[in-house]
Design an enzyme around this catalytic site. Structure first.
Site, PDB file in Angstrom:
ATOM      1  N   ASP A  38      -7.915  -5.340  -0.648  1.00  0.00           N
ATOM      2  CA  ASP A  38      -8.328  -6.256  -1.717  1.00  0.00           C
ATOM      3  C   ASP A  38      -7.942  -7.711  -1.479  1.00  0.00           C
ATOM      4  O   ASP A  38      -8.394  -8.588  -2.205  1.00  0.00           O
ATOM      5  CB  ASP A  38      -7.741  -5.780  -3.057  1.00  0.00           C
ATOM      6  N   HIS A  62       0.845  -1.198   0.000  1.00  0.00           N
ATOM      7  CA  HIS A  62       0.000   0.000   0.000  1.00  0.00           C
ATOM      8  C   HIS A  62       0.880   1.246   0.000  1.00  0.00           C
ATOM      9  O   HIS A  62       1.967   1.247   0.569  1.00  0.00           O
ATOM     10  CB  HIS A  62      -0.928   0.011   1.220  1.00  0.00           C
TER      11      HIS A  62
HETATM   12  N1  COA Z   1       3.832  -7.145  -5.464  1.00  0.00           N
HETATM   13  C1  COA Z   1       5.022  -7.020  -6.084  1.00  0.00           C
HETATM   14  N2  COA Z   1       5.809  -5.933  -5.958  1.00  0.00           N
HETATM   15  C2  COA Z   1       5.363  -4.973  -5.146  1.00  0.00           C
HETATM   16  C3  COA Z   1       4.150  -5.046  -4.468  1.00  0.00           C
HETATM   17  C4  COA Z   1       3.373  -6.193  -4.654  1.00  0.00           C
HETATM   18  N3  COA Z   1       2.206  -6.337  -4.056  1.00  0.00           N
HETATM   19  N4  COA Z   1       3.968  -3.930  -3.731  1.00  0.00           N
HETATM   20  C5  COA Z   1       5.049  -3.163  -3.959  1.00  0.00           C
HETATM   21  N5  COA Z   1       5.870  -3.791  -4.813  1.00  0.00           N
HETATM   22  C6  COA Z   1       7.116  -3.303  -5.353  1.00  0.00           C
HETATM   23  C7  COA Z   1       6.852  -2.145  -6.302  1.00  0.00           C
HETATM   24  O1  COA Z   1       6.520  -2.595  -7.600  1.00  0.00           O
HETATM   25  C8  COA Z   1       8.155  -1.415  -6.240  1.00  0.00           C
HETATM   26  O2  COA Z   1       9.109  -2.095  -7.019  1.00  0.00           O
HETATM   27  P1  COA Z   1       9.982  -1.310  -8.128  1.00  0.00           P
HETATM   28  O3  COA Z   1      10.768  -0.319  -7.344  1.00  0.00           O
HETATM   29  O4  COA Z   1      10.781  -2.391  -8.754  1.00  0.00           O
HETATM   30  O5  COA Z   1       8.992  -0.654  -9.054  1.00  0.00           O
HETATM   31  C9  COA Z   1       8.564  -1.603  -4.796  1.00  0.00           C
HETATM   32  O6  COA Z   1       7.893  -2.774  -4.338  1.00  0.00           O
HETATM   33  C10 COA Z   1       8.199  -0.476  -3.877  1.00  0.00           C
HETATM   34  O7  COA Z   1       6.866  -0.173  -4.102  1.00  0.00           O
HETATM   35  P2  COA Z   1       6.010   0.726  -3.111  1.00  0.00           P
HETATM   36  O8  COA Z   1       6.531   2.101  -3.143  1.00  0.00           O
HETATM   37  O9  COA Z   1       5.907   0.055  -1.806  1.00  0.00           O
HETATM   38  O10 COA Z   1       4.598   0.567  -3.737  1.00  0.00           O
HETATM   39  P3  COA Z   1       3.705   1.698  -4.343  1.00  0.00           P
HETATM   40  O11 COA Z   1       3.322   2.619  -3.254  1.00  0.00           O
HETATM   41  O12 COA Z   1       4.338   2.265  -5.566  1.00  0.00           O
HETATM   42  O13 COA Z   1       2.444   0.879  -4.824  1.00  0.00           O
HETATM   43  C11 COA Z   1       0.630  -0.539  -4.670  1.00  0.00           C
HETATM   44  C12 COA Z   1       1.409   0.541  -3.967  1.00  0.00           C
HETATM   45  C13 COA Z   1      -0.608  -0.852  -3.854  1.00  0.00           C
HETATM   46  C14 COA Z   1       0.199  -0.037  -6.072  1.00  0.00           C
HETATM   47  C15 COA Z   1       1.509  -1.781  -4.811  1.00  0.00           C
HETATM   48  O14 COA Z   1       1.818  -2.264  -3.532  1.00  0.00           O
HETATM   49  C16 COA Z   1       0.837  -2.855  -5.639  1.00  0.00           C
HETATM   50  O15 COA Z   1       0.928  -2.819  -6.862  1.00  0.00           O
HETATM   51  N6  COA Z   1       0.185  -3.854  -4.984  1.00  0.00           N
HETATM   52  C17 COA Z   1      -0.510  -4.885  -5.717  1.00  0.00           C
HETATM   53  C18 COA Z   1      -1.802  -4.376  -6.310  1.00  0.00           C
HETATM   54  C19 COA Z   1      -2.831  -4.124  -5.240  1.00  0.00           C
HETATM   55  O16 COA Z   1      -3.089  -4.961  -4.385  1.00  0.00           O
HETATM   56  N7  COA Z   1      -3.468  -2.956  -5.319  1.00  0.00           N
HETATM   57  C20 COA Z   1      -4.518  -2.582  -4.391  1.00  0.00           C
HETATM   58  C21 COA Z   1      -4.122  -1.411  -3.581  1.00  0.00           C
HETATM   59  S1  COA Z   1      -5.314  -1.045  -2.327  1.00  0.00           S
END
Ligand code: COA
Length: 456
Positions: free
Chosen positions: A392, A333
């Site tokens: 989710d 998140h």
């Molecule tokens: N699966 C795989 N990799 C993940 C991840 C996950 N669930 N959550 C974070 N990461 C990765 C990111 O892709 C990023 O990698 P990168 O630097 O190689 O691009 C790294 O971890 C750091 O990301 P972060 O800053 O923590 O995440 P974010 O704030 O950019 O994104 C989300 C937040 C929710 C979009 C992300 O965690 C995600 O895509 N989760 C899965 C989709 C999901 O469940 N969405 C619903 C949100 S309520």
């Protein structure tokens, strides 16, 4: 006929066009650092760029100590009231809470008993769609995806509104109340048509029962015999309550605010928010979790073996399995670190009911995804980031417990989030007063204009 019309846009033409695009459109990732671009509107520590002020909601996921981000238990407040308190109170008093939450988000204070009764009645009376809307806008143009149908129908409601452009508070309130009431009606009608047209199953349209809460009316409309238990309706009501709002920065609400800031109409702003919510990184993740669960069940032989599950999660993250996106859906998140309070509530309900529904193994697998993802993320990406289950991860399982079809997982999120979107649109228009307009640094080279006859 243009050469780019559908029939002529063959794969080889498309490949040429894409090659042309790729030759000219690369942006070096290092530029983001070089020009200090806040990619994704994020600061260096991942927190969101401060883009506005709101009195609607507070999403708390970490504390800043000595200038450093420290993980903290997640907390979500609607208008200053803890979400868990709102949910617990409704459970204790055995009453429905989504209508009350909608009032709280729109107006800023809890309703009195009289206000709540009148508001609930008003929402029930506004549930009916305009005359011939279902026939002309839903039945005549079925969609395989209910989110697209929701967005299209919301845009179409513009034509049925005798005063669509007026952005006075009074008109915004009228439109918001209608949208909150009508979104569930659009969803259930669109789903019935989808069943008939795409799944070749029977469709049924039950008349609206004005005495039902929104949660009851949705369940009744989805069951051929209209029957459901009070426990089921209260569980769906909790789901609606906890999806209702999540601050101004989440992608769909920010979209609603950005679009609203141009001064456009309510239908355009809410349709845009629906489009945003559909994305798999946002609300669409609930469907993706379900799909991912299918991949895990296929790819893991012993569902009790944490090592085997972790190895499969590693494959998902390395894009070697699943949908090849590299994402573990339902995890991570932008704000929450140690916990997402919505996921905690959903997990407790899923745990309580999964076994009875024969979904105990699915619950155990999701629990394993929650436990094992942090170590897999650390191993594969080398990131020492605290990641928790988000809303989710367990919502789809709760919907399956309620026999709600997968097609409706994200649409239910949209229905629940409509009060939040509307409250933010009104806040943007009454307090923001400035068009949202960030900047993009140009990293292009100049090129000379060459007359057409001289081009190679
Ligand atoms: N699966 C795989 N990799 C993940 C991840 C996950 N669930 N959550 C974070 N990461 C990765 C990111 O892709 C990023 O990698 P990168 O630097 O190689 O691009 C790294 O971890 C750091 O990301 P972060 O800053 O923590 O995440 P974010 O704030 O950019 O994104 C989300 C937040 C929710 C979009 C992300 O965690 C995600 O895509 N989760 C899965 C989709 C999901 O469940 N969405 C619903 C949100 S309520």
């Amino acid at each position: 006929m243009s050469p780019y019309d559908k029939e002529n846009l063959s794969m080889s033409t498309l490949k040429d066009l894409c090659d042309e695009f790729e030759k000219n459109n690369h942006i070096d990732a290092s530029f983001y650092r070089q020009f200090r671009v806040k990619r994704g509107l994020r600061n260096a520590d991942g927190s969101g760029v401060m883009a506005g002020l709101t009195r609607i909601c507070n999403v708390h996921g970490y504390v800043i100590s000595d200038g450093e981000k420290q993980p903290a238990e997640g907390k979500l407040q609607y208008r200053g009231i803890d979400l868990c308190t709102l949910v617990d109170s409704c459970v204790k008093e055995n009453r429905f809470g989504f209508e009350e939450v909608a009032w709280l988000l729109l107006f800023g204070k809890l309703p009195t008993q009289g206000q709540l009764e009148r508001f609930t009645r008003l929402l029930a009376h506004c549930r009916e769609l305009p005359e011939y809307f279902v026939e002309d806008m839903i039945i005549k143009a079925p969609s395989p995806n209910i989110m697209n149908k929701l967005a299209r129908s919301v845009l179409a409601l513009y034509s049925y509104d005798s005063n669509p452009e007026d952005t006075s508070l009074e008109n915004l309130m009228r439109q918001s109340i209608h949208l909150i009431a009508q979104m569930p009606s659009i969803m259930v009608n669109a789903y019935q048509v989808k069943r008939r047209h795409y799944d070749k199953e029977t469709m049924y349209f039950h008349p609206i029962d004005l005495n039902q809460s929104i949660a009851e009316s949705i369940l009744g409309a989805l069951r051929i015999d209209k029957k459901f238990t009070p426990e089921e309706a209260h569980l769906l009501d909790i789901c609606l309550m906890l999806h209702a709002e999540h601050g101004g920065g989440n992608n769909s609400t920010f979209t609603a605010r950005a679009v609203s800031s141009s001064g456009t109409d309510t239908y355009s702003a809410i349709a845009a928010a629906i489009g945003s919510l559909k994305g798999p990184r946002h609300g669409g993740a609930n469907i993706k979790v379900n799909e991912m669960l299918g991949y895990i069940k296929e790819g893991v032989q012993n569902w009790q073996d944490d090592d085997e599950i972790a190895a499969f999660l590693e494959k998902l993250m390395k894009k070697e399995a699943g949908d090849r996106s590299g994402l573990i859906y339902g995890m991570g998140h932008a704000v929450y670190t140690l916990s997402d309070p919505r996921a905690v509530i959903l997990k407790a309900n899923a745990k309580r009911l999964a076994e009875q529904k024969g979904l105990g193994a699915d619950f155990a697998l999701l629990d394993a995804v929650e436990r094992l993802t942090p170590q897999v993320l650390a191993k594969v990406k080398g990131i020492d980031k605290t990641v928790c289950a988000n809303v989710d991860l367990y919502s789809g399982l709760v919907y399956r417990i309620l026999d709600i079809p997968t097609d409706l997982f994200t649409p239910l999120f949209a229905i629940a989030r409509t009060p939040g979107w509307c409250a933010h649109r009104i806040e943007e228009l009454t307090t923001g007063n400035r068009i949202i307009r960030p900047a993009y640094r140009a990293v292009l080279e100049e090129q000379a204009y060459v007359p057409l006859s001289e081009r190679q």
